[in-house]
Design a protein around this motif. Sequence first.
Motif, short mmCIF file in Angstrom:
data_model
loop_
_atom_site.label_atom_id
_atom_site.label_comp_id
_atom_site.label_asym_id
_atom_site.label_seq_id
_atom_site.Cartn_x
_atom_site.Cartn_y
_atom_site.Cartn_z
N LEU A 1 27.00 40.59 43.68
CA LEU A 1 28.22 40.02 43.08
C LEU A 1 29.48 40.77 43.51
O LEU A 1 30.57 40.47 43.03
N THR B 1 34.76 35.33 36.03
CA THR B 1 35.08 35.30 37.46
C THR B 1 34.01 34.44 38.14
O THR B 1 32.83 34.53 37.81
N VAL C 1 30.74 35.18 35.87
CA VAL C 1 30.49 36.60 35.67
C VAL C 1 31.61 37.19 34.82
O VAL C 1 32.79 36.99 35.10
N ALA D 1 26.21 38.06 33.51
CA ALA D 1 26.26 37.01 34.56
C ALA D 1 25.45 35.80 34.10
O ALA D 1 24.34 35.94 33.59
N GLU E 1 38.72 41.73 34.21
CA GLU E 1 38.33 42.30 32.92
C GLU E 1 38.48 41.23 31.81
O GLU E 1 39.54 40.62 31.67
N ARG F 1 33.14 40.67 33.10
CA ARG F 1 33.12 42.13 33.04
C ARG F 1 33.84 42.59 31.79
O ARG F 1 34.94 42.11 31.48
N ASP G 1 36.15 44.70 41.42
CA ASP G 1 36.75 43.43 41.85
C ASP G 1 36.63 42.34 40.80
O ASP G 1 37.20 41.26 40.95
N LEU G 2 35.85 42.60 39.74
CA LEU G 2 35.66 41.58 38.70
C LEU G 2 36.77 41.69 37.66
O LEU G 2 37.13 42.79 37.23
N VAL H 1 28.59 44.22 32.68
CA VAL H 1 28.77 42.89 33.27
C VAL H 1 27.69 41.94 32.74
O VAL H 1 26.51 42.30 32.64
N ARG I 1 31.55 33.58 40.97
CA ARG I 1 30.79 34.13 42.09
C ARG I 1 29.79 33.07 42.49
O ARG I 1 29.49 32.15 41.73
#
Length: 295
Positions: free
Chosen positions: A185, A197, A212, A221, A193, A214, A190-191, A219, A199
């Motif tokens: 992922l 996100t 996903v 998913a 908050e 965070r 890069d995710l 995390v 993916r």
Amino acid sequence: MSLLGVLDRIADLPTFDKAIEPARKAVNSLLRPQVIRDALHGTWIGHPLHPVLAQVPVGTWVSAGVLDLIPATRPAATVLIGTGVAAAVPTAMAGAADWSEQEIGVKRLGVVHAVANSVALGLYVGSLVARAKGAGTLGRVLSYTGLGLAGGSAAIGGHMSYAQSSGASHAATTARTLTHEWIDLGPLDDLAEGRPTLRTGEGQGAPVPLAVVRRGSHVDAFVGACSHLGGPLAEGAVEDVRGHECLVCPWHGSAFDLSNGEPRRGPAANPQEKLEVRYEGGRVLARLAGRHLEG
Ligand code: FES
């Protein structure tokens, strides 16, 4: 055309669409507050409630039809018919709650299903009245006619569930197309908050969207297609719903607990498919849950 293929032709017809939206609004204003609707959807058991309840009228009315064949067991048949009539009310309420949040083709067939069930219910009520007045033959004619109609209507309900996937988990269907390998992922940093996100995971033929979330160094998913009707969960939001941090679908507002994917608010009754997550060298990896993996 197959025997039930005619139902798909009915689902294609916009003839009564003008009546559907007012009916939907009426259902939503009658079935209030949201906690009542969620109870009827089956959010609290993690499974649609309507097909569970429907077993009572269907089962009692079929059994009554058998008992009515034997004169000595006809009083028991009357008791079963009364039980089915009483159970038909919450069954219809649960069905109406689900119907109000479906796509148009399901709604069109749902109208036919509801009308047929209402007429069958009226015939069974008439049968009870006739039996109470000692008109046993009329009572049996009415109940056998009701049984035929309710049986046909049950076939329509089955078509809505199986052919139109109205009660199936769209997340589970999507999960089956996902690779069984660990999916990278990307870096944790890069995710975004506190919000989903998008993916993608490798699918069998096409990429599969994942949602996903965070929260700090943790995390969660999920398969990106909402279990209700496949809405894009990665375009949803993270909200506190009844004391649980949830991923909320942008289409109809279903809320799934971030910790385990359980629905905390409907219309979804089925849980959301959650992936296993592990961390490696600052990157996040996810994989389908064990129920999809052969040992
Ligand atoms: S698709 Fe209906 S709540 Fe997600």
